[in-house]
Design a protein around this motif. Sequence first.
Motif: not given
Length: 100
Positions: A45-56
């Motif tokens: 979850f954290a990795t895909f959020a970081h690489f998709n630009g939606n870190e929150v």
Amino acid sequence: MMLTPFLMISILLFCLGLYNVITRKNAVGLLIGVELILNASAINFATFAHFNGNEVGGNIFTLFIIVLAAAEAAVALAIVVSIYKQGQSIDTTQATVLRG
């Protein structure tokens, strides 16, 4: 930064956790395997959020997973302690003492 190393770590954690859950008869070993699987999903979850630009969003899901893992560990360890008090063993194949 690349996506692949994070996914490889997540896959490794998931596989170790799954192997642990499948092969262990000890209740504490099973709990450790489940925690590894939950940590692998949190990393995803954290990795895909970081690489998709939606870190929150990814960080919120990861926080929920961490809270869920803590609650699961507390409840499961309470059950393990209860089983140990009844039967002096934490072997899951012998865990029939809590039946009604």
